[in-house]
Motif scaffolding. Structure first.
Motif, mmCIF file in Angstrom:
data_model
loop_
_atom_site.group_PDB
_atom_site.id
_atom_site.type_symbol
_atom_site.label_atom_id
_atom_site.label_comp_id
_atom_site.label_asym_id
_atom_site.label_seq_id
_atom_site.Cartn_x
_atom_site.Cartn_y
_atom_site.Cartn_z
ATOM 1 N N ASN A 349 0.852 -1.194 0.000
ATOM 2 C CA ASN A 349 0.000 0.000 0.000
ATOM 3 C C ASN A 349 0.887 1.244 0.000
ATOM 4 O OD1 ASN A 349 -2.403 -1.617 0.321
ATOM 5 N ND2 ASN A 349 -1.831 -1.862 2.469
ATOM 6 N N VAL A 350 0.721 2.078 -1.018
ATOM 7 C CA VAL A 350 1.570 3.260 -1.158
ATOM 8 C C VAL A 350 0.704 4.515 -1.082
ATOM 9 C CG1 VAL A 350 3.221 4.486 -2.625
ATOM 10 C CG2 VAL A 350 3.183 1.979 -2.591
ATOM 11 N N THR A 351 1.060 5.411 -0.174
ATOM 12 C CA THR A 351 0.427 6.729 -0.078
ATOM 13 C C THR A 351 1.545 7.762 -0.090
ATOM 14 O OG1 THR A 351 -1.338 5.807 1.287
ATOM 15 C CG2 THR A 351 -1.115 8.214 1.247
ATOM 16 N N ALA A 352 1.683 8.461 -1.212
ATOM 17 C CA ALA A 352 2.829 9.360 -1.379
ATOM 18 C C ALA A 352 2.359 10.717 -1.891
ATOM 19 C CB ALA A 352 3.853 8.757 -2.333
ATOM 20 N N GLU A 353 2.742 11.760 -1.180
ATOM 21 C CA GLU A 353 2.425 13.126 -1.608
ATOM 22 C C GLU A 353 3.567 13.681 -2.449
ATOM 23 O OE1 GLU A 353 1.730 15.360 1.924
ATOM 24 O OE2 GLU A 353 -0.008 14.178 2.554
ATOM 25 N N GLN A 354 3.216 14.618 -3.318
ATOM 26 C CA GLN A 354 4.206 15.226 -4.195
ATOM 27 C C GLN A 354 5.073 16.214 -3.417
ATOM 28 O OE1 GLN A 354 4.873 14.619 -7.300
ATOM 29 N NE2 GLN A 354 3.113 13.454 -8.058
ATOM 30 N N CYS A 355 6.411 16.131 -3.652
ATOM 31 C CA CYS A 355 7.312 17.105 -3.025
ATOM 32 C C CYS A 355 7.874 18.088 -4.034
ATOM 33 C CB CYS A 355 8.457 16.394 -2.305
ATOM 34 S SG CYS A 355 9.403 15.281 -3.366
ATOM 35 N N HIS A 356 7.571 17.864 -5.323
ATOM 36 C CA HIS A 356 7.961 18.781 -6.403
ATOM 37 C C HIS A 356 9.447 19.129 -6.329
ATOM 38 C CE1 HIS A 356 3.768 18.998 -7.479
ATOM 39 N NE2 HIS A 356 3.458 19.319 -6.233
ATOM 40 N N SER A 357 9.776 20.395 -6.356
ATOM 41 C CA SER A 357 11.184 20.808 -6.390
ATOM 42 C C SER A 357 11.718 21.191 -5.012
ATOM 43 C CB SER A 357 11.352 21.991 -7.340
ATOM 44 O OG SER A 357 10.560 23.092 -6.904
ATOM 45 N N ARG A 358 11.049 20.767 -3.962
ATOM 46 C CA ARG A 358 11.468 21.153 -2.611
ATOM 47 C C ARG A 358 12.555 20.238 -2.046
ATOM 48 N NH1 ARG A 358 6.098 21.630 0.780
ATOM 49 N NH2 ARG A 358 7.596 22.426 2.328
ATOM 50 N N LEU A 359 12.960 19.249 -2.828
ATOM 51 C CA LEU A 359 14.066 18.377 -2.457
ATOM 52 C C LEU A 359 15.075 18.349 -3.605
ATOM 53 C CD1 LEU A 359 12.618 15.123 -0.828
ATOM 54 C CD2 LEU A 359 14.162 16.754 0.231
ATOM 55 N N GLU A 361 17.755 16.623 -6.187
ATOM 56 C CA GLU A 361 17.653 15.337 -6.866
ATOM 57 C C GLU A 361 18.390 14.241 -6.099
ATOM 58 O OE1 GLU A 361 15.079 16.708 -9.381
ATOM 59 O OE2 GLU A 361 15.795 14.640 -9.463
ATOM 60 N N GLY A 362 19.514 14.608 -5.486
ATOM 61 C CA GLY A 362 20.253 13.609 -4.713
ATOM 62 C C GLY A 362 19.456 13.092 -3.533
ATOM 63 N N LYS A 364 16.131 12.940 -3.335
ATOM 64 C CA LYS A 364 15.082 12.060 -3.863
ATOM 65 C C LYS A 364 15.650 10.672 -4.153
ATOM 66 C CE LYS A 364 12.454 15.849 -5.985
ATOM 67 N NZ LYS A 364 11.947 16.420 -7.249
ATOM 68 N N THR A 365 16.848 10.649 -4.753
ATOM 69 C CA THR A 365 17.485 9.362 -5.039
ATOM 70 C C THR A 365 17.769 8.599 -3.750
ATOM 71 O OG1 THR A 365 18.488 10.293 -7.028
ATOM 72 C CG2 THR A 365 19.449 8.267 -6.158
ATOM 73 N N ALA A 366 18.254 9.317 -2.713
ATOM 74 C CA ALA A 366 18.543 8.666 -1.438
ATOM 75 C C ALA A 366 17.279 8.055 -0.830
ATOM 76 C CB ALA A 366 19.169 9.673 -0.474
ATOM 77 N N LEU A 367 16.161 8.791 -0.838
ATOM 78 C CA LEU A 367 14.903 8.263 -0.294
ATOM 79 C C LEU A 367 14.428 7.045 -1.083
ATOM 80 C CD1 LEU A 367 13.084 11.652 0.383
ATOM 81 C CD2 LEU A 367 13.881 10.043 2.108
ATOM 82 N N TYR A 368 14.555 7.117 -2.409
ATOM 83 C CA TYR A 368 14.136 5.984 -3.232
ATOM 84 C C TYR A 368 14.977 4.740 -2.920
ATOM 85 C CZ TYR A 368 13.001 3.218 -7.356
ATOM 86 O OH TYR A 368 12.598 2.211 -8.184
ATOM 87 N N ARG A 369 16.307 4.937 -2.774
ATOM 88 C CA ARG A 369 17.173 3.798 -2.477
ATOM 89 C C ARG A 369 16.887 3.215 -1.092
ATOM 90 N NH1 ARG A 369 18.435 2.179 -7.344
ATOM 91 N NH2 ARG A 369 19.652 3.695 -8.544
ATOM 92 N N VAL A 370 16.500 4.061 -0.141
ATOM 93 C CA VAL A 370 16.149 3.567 1.190
ATOM 94 C C VAL A 370 14.926 2.655 1.102
ATOM 95 C CG1 VAL A 370 15.170 4.281 3.407
ATOM 96 C CG2 VAL A 370 17.202 5.418 2.528
ATOM 97 N N VAL A 371 13.896 3.111 0.384
ATOM 98 C CA VAL A 371 12.693 2.279 0.232
ATOM 99 C C VAL A 371 13.032 0.994 -0.508
ATOM 100 C CG1 VAL A 371 10.372 2.186 -0.749
ATOM 101 C CG2 VAL A 371 11.191 4.295 0.297
ATOM 102 N N THR A 430 23.365 12.542 4.801
ATOM 103 C CA THR A 430 24.038 13.414 3.835
ATOM 104 C C THR A 430 23.207 14.652 3.530
ATOM 105 O OG1 THR A 430 25.106 11.495 2.829
ATOM 106 C CG2 THR A 430 25.041 13.516 1.510
ATOM 107 N N TYR A 431 21.893 14.507 3.550
ATOM 108 C CA TYR A 431 20.995 15.622 3.218
ATOM 109 C C TYR A 431 20.298 16.180 4.453
ATOM 110 C CZ TYR A 431 21.882 13.841 -1.401
ATOM 111 O OH TYR A 431 22.513 13.424 -2.558
ATOM 112 N N GLY A 432 20.932 15.992 5.619
ATOM 113 C CA GLY A 432 20.414 16.581 6.849
ATOM 114 C C GLY A 432 19.228 15.850 7.438
ATOM 115 N N GLY A 433 18.988 14.638 7.018
ATOM 116 C CA GLY A 433 17.845 13.886 7.516
ATOM 117 C C GLY A 433 18.206 12.959 8.662
ATOM 118 N N LYS A 434 17.188 12.260 9.181
ATOM 119 C CA LYS A 434 17.360 11.341 10.308
ATOM 120 C C LYS A 434 16.568 10.068 10.023
ATOM 121 C CE LYS A 434 16.571 10.947 15.303
ATOM 122 N NZ LYS A 434 15.988 11.611 16.489
ATOM 123 N N LEU A 435 17.201 8.923 10.231
ATOM 124 C CA LEU A 435 16.558 7.635 9.994
ATOM 125 C C LEU A 435 16.532 6.844 11.296
ATOM 126 C CD1 LEU A 435 16.941 5.356 6.944
ATOM 127 C CD2 LEU A 435 17.272 4.361 9.197
#
Length: 461
Positions: A349-359, A361-362, A364-371, A430-435
């Motif tokens: 089940n996927v529920t994903a909101e659009q983040c447009h240009s607020r992230l 590209e690197g 976005k790639t990092a989040l995709y690779r995590v999933v 790398t992008y200031g996030g927390k996991l």
């Protein structure tokens, strides 16, 4: 006492100079050698890329010409209704035969009179033997010369229909000797210059980063040397960890760049060539009505080609999903969930909101690779029947959660996780996030990512 202190200061100064000056000299030599070698590598790589793209375009043009010849071959050979009627039919077929956005076919008689031109109809009927492009090249003469010489390529500049501008074009012409016609087509090559410029810019940026890293390493080493002489402790482990993380992040970037390049090559080159081959085999299949054996072999070839094309596209998608670049993170997560569900049978089940240009590209790639890593772990270890992926975008930050209803984490809960978890955490940090990794209520595992968003874009929204 004063003499002793003076000698001590002099010794410290000499030690500092002995430590720092060779380091500076070596750093300058390394930086200069790196810059020179990198420039040479850029020139060699861009030339290689340009040659590969031109070779692919030449092959693509030949394939289009072969398809055009196949479509008119019967009429050209038999001339049903007489030569004039056959010529009229061929003109109509070639006029309607286009490809891509700016691809079309043109026909000239050997004296330079235009017979077919679907994009510039005002040329039809006129004699353009003396037509010159913006560079003074006699375009029609040279194309006819290539055709009468057995067929060949010619570079010139020509009007591009989609943009209305004059761009570089690679043309290819052959001779229809029975009618004294020159049949030609071509592809615009302005995208080659753009791609080469982008590659050169990327390499230049990498050189700057490398030189900056060399400068920073030199500066850090000087500070360490001065600190050691002054008696200040410096944490070597922390420094090493910082450099290791920097190197790891660089490896991730280079890996994504290489994946994207290989994925693009597979999709734009090999896949297109396989599709062109399929068109030819499909034509053989359609023409083999009188020979059931040949038609059966052609059908098997078509089936094999379809499987090969699908496999190439799957590999290209796994290396670097084009939907991530074309439609964004939200669509990419939805596509990943659907594909995982089809392959594993686990409900996603996927529920994903659009983040447009607020992230970037690197990120976005990092989040995709995590999933992607989470889904791999679920398939291997979780024994789950359902996975939930949610992406919520707020004003200040983004929250990504991946939950499953599997067997959950071992007890006690690992502090740092395995290698895969550490790689995910380093990508996000790398992008200031927390996991964070935690157990899910009744059973299963939950991975949560929080990442800051661009405040300027948030205010605009």
């Amino acid at each position: 006492m004063r003499n002793k202190r003076a000698k001590q200061v002099t010794f410290k100064t000499k030690l500092l100079l002995i430590t720092i000056l060779p380091l500076i000299a070596v750093s300058l030599l390394i930086g200069g050698a790196t810059y020179y070698q990198s420039r040479e590598l850029i020139n060699a790589e861009t030339r290689s890329v340009e040659q590969r793209i031109l070779a692919a375009k030449r092959q693509e043009i030949r394939n289009y010409v072969d398809l055009a010849l196949t479509s008119i071959q019967q009429i050209y050979a038999d001339e049903p209704g007489g030569p004039e009627s056959a010529k009229a039919k061929v003109r109509e077929i070639l006029h309607n035969l286009t490809f891509d956005y700016d691809g079309y076919f043109f026909v000239y008689t050997l004296d330079g009179t235009n017979v077919v031109h679907p994009k510039l109809p005002h040329l039809v009927g006129g004699n353009w033997w003396d037509l010159q492009d913006d560079n003074g090249d006699y375009v029609i003469r040279n194309l006819i010369s290539q055709a009468t010489g057995g067929g060949g390529f010619h570079h010139y500049v020509w009007h591009k229909p989609s943009t209305g501008t004059v761009e570089e074009k690679l043309g290819y012409a052959i001779l229809l000797d029975k009618w004294n016609w020159m049949l030609g087509t071509g592809l615009y090559t302005d995208d080659i210059a753009k791609e080469v410029a982008a590659i050169r810019a990327e390499f230049t940026r990498s050189i700057r980063q490398t030189l900056f890293v060399i400068f920073m390493i030199t500066l850090a080493t000087i500070i360490i040397a001065g600190s050691l002489i002054a008696g200040v402790r410096f944490s070597e482990q922390r420094f090493a960890d910082s450099k290791l993380k920097e190197l790891t992040n660089r490896i991730f970037q280079v890996q994504e760049q290489e994946r994207k390049r290989v994925s693009t090559e597979l999709h734009d080159s090999i896949s297109q060539l396989l599709v062109s081959v399929r068109y030819g085999v499909e034509l053989i299949h359609s023409e083999a009505n009188r020979d059931p054996g040949l038609q059966g072999h052609a059908a098997k070839c078509l089936q094999t080609l379809d499987g090969t094309i699908a496999e190439v596209r799957r590999i290209s998608r796994d290396l670097r999903p084009s939907v991530l670049d074309d439609m964004g993170l939200s669509a990419a997560l939805g596509s990943l969930g659907k594909e995982f569900q089809n392959q594993s049978g686990i409900t996603v089940n996927v529920t994903a909101e659009q983040c447009h240009s607020r992230l970037p590209e690197g990120a976005k790639t990092a989040l995709y690779r995590v999933v992607q890593e989470c889904m791999t772990n679920v398939a291997r270890h979780a024994r789950a029947s359902e996975v939930t992926i949610s992406l919520k975008v707020g004003l200040q930050n983004l929250v990504l959660c991946v939950e499953d209803n599997g067997v959950g984490l071992p007890r006690p809960l690992p502090k740092s996780g395995g290698l895969g978890f550490r790689n995910m955490r380093e990508r996000i940090e790398t992008y200031g996030g927390k996991l964070t990794l935690s157990r899910r209520g009744p059973g299963g595992t939950k991975i949560k990512v929080q990442m800051p968003l661009d405040n300027v874009s948030a205010k605009a929204a």
